[in-house]
Design a protein around this motif. Sequence first.
Motif, PDB file in Angstrom:
ATOM      1  N   ARG A  16     -13.058 -32.815 -10.111  1.00  0.00           N
ATOM      2  CA  ARG A  16     -13.423 -31.394 -10.050  1.00  0.00           C
ATOM      3  C   ARG A  16     -13.847 -30.859 -11.412  1.00  0.00           C
ATOM      4  O   ARG A  16     -14.638 -29.923 -11.492  1.00  0.00           O
ATOM      5  CB  ARG A  16     -12.269 -30.571  -9.484  1.00  0.00           C
ATOM      6  CG  ARG A  16     -12.066 -30.868  -8.000  1.00  0.00           C
ATOM      7  CD  ARG A  16     -10.973 -30.033  -7.400  1.00  0.00           C
ATOM      8  NE  ARG A  16     -10.479 -30.679  -6.177  1.00  0.00           N
ATOM      9  CZ  ARG A  16      -9.345 -30.353  -5.588  1.00  0.00           C
ATOM     10  NH1 ARG A  16      -8.590 -29.398  -6.066  1.00  0.00           N
ATOM     11  NH2 ARG A  16      -8.963 -31.000  -4.510  1.00  0.00           N
ATOM     12  N   ARG A  17     -13.300 -31.453 -12.485  1.00  0.00           N
ATOM     13  CA  ARG A  17     -13.743 -31.028 -13.823  1.00  0.00           C
ATOM     14  C   ARG A  17     -15.193 -31.412 -14.054  1.00  0.00           C
ATOM     15  O   ARG A  17     -15.886 -30.803 -14.855  1.00  0.00           O
ATOM     16  CB  ARG A  17     -12.872 -31.664 -14.904  1.00  0.00           C
ATOM     17  CG  ARG A  17     -11.545 -30.981 -15.042  1.00  0.00           C
ATOM     18  CD  ARG A  17     -10.957 -31.125 -16.443  1.00  0.00           C
ATOM     19  NE  ARG A  17      -9.791 -30.265 -16.535  1.00  0.00           N
ATOM     20  CZ  ARG A  17      -8.553 -30.657 -16.218  1.00  0.00           C
ATOM     21  NH1 ARG A  17      -8.334 -31.899 -15.865  1.00  0.00           N
ATOM     22  NH2 ARG A  17      -7.558 -29.809 -16.290  1.00  0.00           N
ATOM     23  N   GLN A  50     -20.150 -18.955 -12.378  1.00  0.00           N
ATOM     24  CA  GLN A  50     -18.802 -19.459 -12.075  1.00  0.00           C
ATOM     25  C   GLN A  50     -18.785 -20.975 -11.934  1.00  0.00           C
ATOM     26  O   GLN A  50     -17.819 -21.629 -12.319  1.00  0.00           O
ATOM     27  CB  GLN A  50     -18.294 -18.829 -10.766  1.00  0.00           C
ATOM     28  CG  GLN A  50     -17.594 -17.515 -10.971  1.00  0.00           C
ATOM     29  CD  GLN A  50     -17.117 -16.927  -9.654  1.00  0.00           C
ATOM     30  OE1 GLN A  50     -17.881 -16.330  -8.924  1.00  0.00           O
ATOM     31  NE2 GLN A  50     -15.848 -17.108  -9.349  1.00  0.00           N
ATOM     32  N   LEU A  55     -13.046 -28.980  -0.769  1.00  0.00           N
ATOM     33  CA  LEU A  55     -12.810 -27.859   0.144  1.00  0.00           C
ATOM     34  C   LEU A  55     -12.569 -28.346   1.568  1.00  0.00           C
ATOM     35  O   LEU A  55     -12.111 -27.595   2.417  1.00  0.00           O
ATOM     36  CB  LEU A  55     -14.007 -26.910   0.131  1.00  0.00           C
ATOM     37  CG  LEU A  55     -14.251 -26.204  -1.197  1.00  0.00           C
ATOM     38  CD1 LEU A  55     -15.556 -25.427  -1.168  1.00  0.00           C
ATOM     39  CD2 LEU A  55     -13.088 -25.273  -1.509  1.00  0.00           C
ATOM     40  N   THR A  56     -12.914 -29.586   1.805  1.00  0.00           N
ATOM     41  CA  THR A  56     -12.741 -30.203   3.117  1.00  0.00           C
ATOM     42  C   THR A  56     -12.341 -31.649   2.888  1.00  0.00           C
ATOM     43  O   THR A  56     -12.755 -32.242   1.895  1.00  0.00           O
ATOM     44  CB  THR A  56     -14.073 -30.159   3.906  1.00  0.00           C
ATOM     45  OG1 THR A  56     -14.476 -28.811   4.039  1.00  0.00           O
ATOM     46  CG2 THR A  56     -13.933 -30.762   5.277  1.00  0.00           C
ATOM     47  N   LYS A  57     -11.537 -32.186   3.817  1.00  0.00           N
ATOM     48  CA  LYS A  57     -11.168 -33.590   3.693  1.00  0.00           C
ATOM     49  C   LYS A  57     -11.985 -34.429   4.657  1.00  0.00           C
ATOM     50  O   LYS A  57     -12.138 -34.061   5.822  1.00  0.00           O
ATOM     51  CB  LYS A  57      -9.674 -33.766   3.992  1.00  0.00           C
ATOM     52  CG  LYS A  57      -8.811 -33.329   2.828  1.00  0.00           C
ATOM     53  CD  LYS A  57      -7.332 -33.509   3.132  1.00  0.00           C
ATOM     54  CE  LYS A  57      -6.502 -33.044   1.940  1.00  0.00           C
ATOM     55  NZ  LYS A  57      -5.107 -32.808   2.318  1.00  0.00           N
ATOM     56  N   LEU A  62     -22.213 -16.430  -9.041  1.00  0.00           N
ATOM     57  CA  LEU A  62     -21.754 -17.694  -8.445  1.00  0.00           C
ATOM     58  C   LEU A  62     -22.237 -18.886  -9.269  1.00  0.00           C
ATOM     59  O   LEU A  62     -21.508 -19.857  -9.459  1.00  0.00           O
ATOM     60  CB  LEU A  62     -22.267 -17.826  -7.006  1.00  0.00           C
ATOM     61  CG  LEU A  62     -21.559 -16.977  -5.945  1.00  0.00           C
ATOM     62  CD1 LEU A  62     -22.224 -17.158  -4.590  1.00  0.00           C
ATOM     63  CD2 LEU A  62     -20.083 -17.332  -5.866  1.00  0.00           C
ATOM     64  N   ALA A  75     -16.374 -31.167  -3.232  1.00  0.00           N
ATOM     65  CA  ALA A  75     -15.675 -30.128  -3.984  1.00  0.00           C
ATOM     66  C   ALA A  75     -14.195 -30.053  -3.663  1.00  0.00           C
ATOM     67  O   ALA A  75     -13.458 -29.305  -4.302  1.00  0.00           O
ATOM     68  CB  ALA A  75     -16.330 -28.775  -3.705  1.00  0.00           C
ATOM     69  N   GLN A 103     -12.055 -18.015 -13.852  1.00  0.00           N
ATOM     70  CA  GLN A 103     -12.545 -19.301 -13.370  1.00  0.00           C
ATOM     71  C   GLN A 103     -12.389 -20.372 -14.451  1.00  0.00           C
ATOM     72  O   GLN A 103     -11.954 -21.488 -14.187  1.00  0.00           O
ATOM     73  CB  GLN A 103     -14.006 -19.170 -12.933  1.00  0.00           C
ATOM     74  CG  GLN A 103     -14.474 -20.273 -12.020  1.00  0.00           C
ATOM     75  CD  GLN A 103     -13.730 -20.283 -10.692  1.00  0.00           C
ATOM     76  OE1 GLN A 103     -13.278 -19.261 -10.212  1.00  0.00           O
ATOM     77  NE2 GLN A 103     -13.581 -21.457 -10.113  1.00  0.00           N
ATOM     78  N   PRO A 105     -21.621 -22.134  -4.000  1.00  0.00           N
ATOM     79  CA  PRO A 105     -21.487 -22.165  -2.541  1.00  0.00           C
ATOM     80  C   PRO A 105     -22.634 -21.457  -1.834  1.00  0.00           C
ATOM     81  O   PRO A 105     -23.320 -20.626  -2.418  1.00  0.00           O
ATOM     82  CB  PRO A 105     -20.165 -21.446  -2.297  1.00  0.00           C
ATOM     83  CG  PRO A 105     -20.003 -20.548  -3.463  1.00  0.00           C
ATOM     84  CD  PRO A 105     -20.651 -21.230  -4.626  1.00  0.00           C
ATOM     85  N   VAL A 165     -19.863 -15.330  -1.625  1.00  0.00           N
ATOM     86  CA  VAL A 165     -18.476 -14.876  -1.701  1.00  0.00           C
ATOM     87  C   VAL A 165     -18.163 -14.298  -3.081  1.00  0.00           C
ATOM     88  O   VAL A 165     -18.753 -14.689  -4.075  1.00  0.00           O
ATOM     89  CB  VAL A 165     -17.481 -16.016  -1.376  1.00  0.00           C
ATOM     90  CG1 VAL A 165     -17.575 -16.393   0.079  1.00  0.00           C
ATOM     91  CG2 VAL A 165     -17.751 -17.229  -2.237  1.00  0.00           C
ATOM     92  N   PHE A 166     -17.229 -13.356  -3.111  1.00  0.00           N
ATOM     93  CA  PHE A 166     -16.839 -12.749  -4.388  1.00  0.00           C
ATOM     94  C   PHE A 166     -15.459 -12.135  -4.234  1.00  0.00           C
ATOM     95  O   PHE A 166     -14.983 -11.918  -3.124  1.00  0.00           O
ATOM     96  CB  PHE A 166     -17.860 -11.698  -4.822  1.00  0.00           C
ATOM     97  CG  PHE A 166     -17.953 -10.522  -3.892  1.00  0.00           C
ATOM     98  CD1 PHE A 166     -18.729 -10.591  -2.746  1.00  0.00           C
ATOM     99  CD2 PHE A 166     -17.259  -9.351  -4.155  1.00  0.00           C
ATOM    100  CE1 PHE A 166     -18.805  -9.511  -1.864  1.00  0.00           C
ATOM    101  CE2 PHE A 166     -17.328  -8.269  -3.282  1.00  0.00           C
ATOM    102  CZ  PHE A 166     -18.106  -8.351  -2.144  1.00  0.00           C
ATOM    103  N   ASP A 167     -14.822 -11.875  -5.371  1.00  0.00           N
ATOM    104  CA  ASP A 167     -13.503 -11.257  -5.362  1.00  0.00           C
ATOM    105  C   ASP A 167     -13.661  -9.782  -5.716  1.00  0.00           C
ATOM    106  O   ASP A 167     -13.998  -9.455  -6.844  1.00  0.00           O
ATOM    107  CB  ASP A 167     -12.581 -11.962  -6.368  1.00  0.00           C
ATOM    108  CG  ASP A 167     -11.134 -11.563  -6.159  1.00  0.00           C
ATOM    109  OD1 ASP A 167     -10.892 -10.420  -5.735  1.00  0.00           O
ATOM    110  OD2 ASP A 167     -10.247 -12.394  -6.414  1.00  0.00           O
TER     111      ASP A 167
END
Lengths: 253, 306
Positions: free
Chosen positions: B76-77, B147, B53-55, B144, B51, B101, B83, B87-89
Motif C-alpha cells: 500500500r505504501r 490524496q 479494498l476487496t479480497k 482525490l 488497493a 492522509q 477512486p 468520495v470526500f470527508d
Amino acid sequence: MNLIGLKTLLAKEVLRFMKVYLQTLVAPVVTSFLFLIIFSHVFGERMSVYDGVSYTAFLIPGLIMMSMIQNAFANSSSSLIQSKVTGNLIFVLVTPLSNLEIFLAFVAASAIRGILVGAVVYAVALAFLPVAPDHPFYVIVMSVLSCAMLGALGLIAGMWAEKFDQMAGFTNFIIVPLSFLSGVFYSVHSLPDFWKAASHANPFFYMVDGFRYGFYGVSDVSPWLSIVVTLVSLALVSAWTLYLLRRGYKLRD
Amino acid sequence: MSHAIAIHSLQKRYGSVHALRGVDLVIDEGEFFALLGPNGAGKSTLINILAGLTKADSGSASIMGHNVVTDYRRARRALGVVPQELVFDPFFTVREVLRMQAGYFGLGRANEPWLEELLHELMLTDKADSNMRSLSGGMKRRVLVAQALVHKPPVLVLDEPTAGVDVALRQSLWHFVKRLHKEGHTIVLTTHYLEEAETLCQRIGILNHGQLIALDQTSALMQGHLGDQRRARLTVDNVPPRWPDAFAPSVVSHNGRELVVQLSADAGLIEVLTQLRDMGVNVAEVETTTADLEDIFVELIASQGK
Ligand SMILES: Nc1ncnc2c1ncn2[C@@H]1O[C@H](COP(=O)(O)OP(=O)(O)O)[C@@H](O)[C@H]1O
Ligand SMILES: [Mg+2]
C-alpha cells in the motif's frame, strides 16, 4: 506499529466529534441534566437507596456512566457508518494501517468522547450536589474500561449496519434499553427476582454498579465482580471486533 | 526490469456475479497502461483488490513485488489509488484531508512541503482551507488525485478519473499525470474515453466480463486490427459488369456511385486504385477510414460475445 498513522487516525476521530460538539458533547450533557432535574425533583431527598445516600446522590454516578456508555458507543458507530455510507472509509482502508491500529484509534477516540461527556455531566451535577468519589482510581479505571468496551461494540455495530436506520435500530433497541435497565434510576436490589436476574445478565449493570461503588463505597454486587465482568466483556468484544476486522466483514468484501 | 504490478489468476465473485474470472496481468515499472472495458467488466474490482479494498477469492496480486495481502503495508505504501467515486470527508478542509492522509502513511511534518506542492500543482492552493463540502466536482476530483499522491507512491492507479470532468480540467489532469510518468511513476488508468488511452498509453488491456480479452502495445493493437478495419470509400463513375474473382472479395458494398473496398496489408490503397484503373473504372473521389480504438473495442467485445 505505524504510530504516526495511529495517532493521526485518533486525532481525526477526536476532531470529527469536536467539530460537531453541540451534537456530540453539549446535547448529551443537556439530556443528563434534564434527567437529573426531573428525577431529583420527584424523589429528591425523600427517598434513599442506600443508607446515607440520597436519591439524587444515588442518581448522579449512574447518569454519568449512562452518558459515557451511550456516547462512547455513538462515537465509533456513527463515525464508521457515516464513512461507510459516504464512501470515505476507503481513505483509511487503502493505507498501511493495520486492523489493530484502526481498532485502537477508534476505541481510544470513543473513550475520549465518553469520558469528556462524563466529566462535563459530573461538573454540571456538582452544581446540584457536591459529590466526590471515595475511590477515584477505581472510578477512572471503570470509566476507561467501560468506554473502551462500548467503543469496540460501536465498531461492530458500524461494521454490521449498512444503512443509518439499521444503526439507529441497534442504538434504540439494544444500547438505550440496556443502559436504562442497568440500575441507573433504581437499585436492582429492590427488583423482583426475575428482573434482578435479568439485570445481572446485563453487562452495563456492572459498569453502573461499579461506578457507583467508586463514589460511595456501596453497591449491589462486589466492586471486584463489576470490574472483572467489565474487563471480560471488553476482552470478548475486542476479540470479536478484531476478528471481524481481520475478515474484512462488510468493509473489505 | 521489475514489475510494478503483477496479477496471477485473480478470481472474484460477488454472489452469483463472477466479477473476475482468472486475470493474469503484469505491468512493468515505468509503464503508462490503460485498462479498458465496458461498465461492469471488473476494472474497479481489480483495482480494489490491488488497493486492499476487496479480497480476491483466489489468485494473487503484488505491487512492486509486495503481495497485497501478506505484505500489505509495503504494497500500500507503493500504491496510490484515485477512486472512481467522488468520495470526500465533509468534516474537513482540503489541507486537513491531505495532512491526515499523509499521516495514515506514517508521514509527519517533513512531508508538508510535498503537500503544498501537490496543492499548487493541482491548483488547489486557493481552496486549501475550504471545507471539502464547498468544492465543485472537479476540485473534489483533484483532491482525490492529491490524496492518492501524499506518500509519493511509485505506482499510481486512476479509476476513470475523467468521467464527468470538463475538458479544461481533463487537459490539466493529463498534463500532470504525464509529468508524473516522465518522473518515473508507473501509471495505470481506466477510462471510457478511448482516445485518451490511445494518445496517452503505451499498452492497453481490455477487460470484458472479468476476462482480459486483449493485451498489447497500443500501436500493435491498432495495427493488428488495421488490416481488418481500414477501408476505402470511393466515388466511381462506372463499374465493370462483374468484378474479377481476384477483386470481388475486397468489395464490401457497392451502392450507386459509392464503392467501399476493404484494404489489407497486401492490397493497400495504391494497389486497389491500380487494379480499378486496369479494370477501366474511373475513380472520382477517395476517402479512407481507419479503425480507431473504439472499433477495435467494439469488435473484440462483439467477437467474444459470440
Ligand atoms: N460490492 C459489490 N457487490 C456486489 N457486486 C459487485 C460489487 N462490486 C462490483 N460488483 C459487480 O461486479 C461486476 C464488476 O464490477 P466493477 O468492477 O465495478 O466493473 P467496472 O469497474 O469495470 O465497471 C459488476 O457486475 C458489478 O455489478
Ligand atoms: Mg468501475
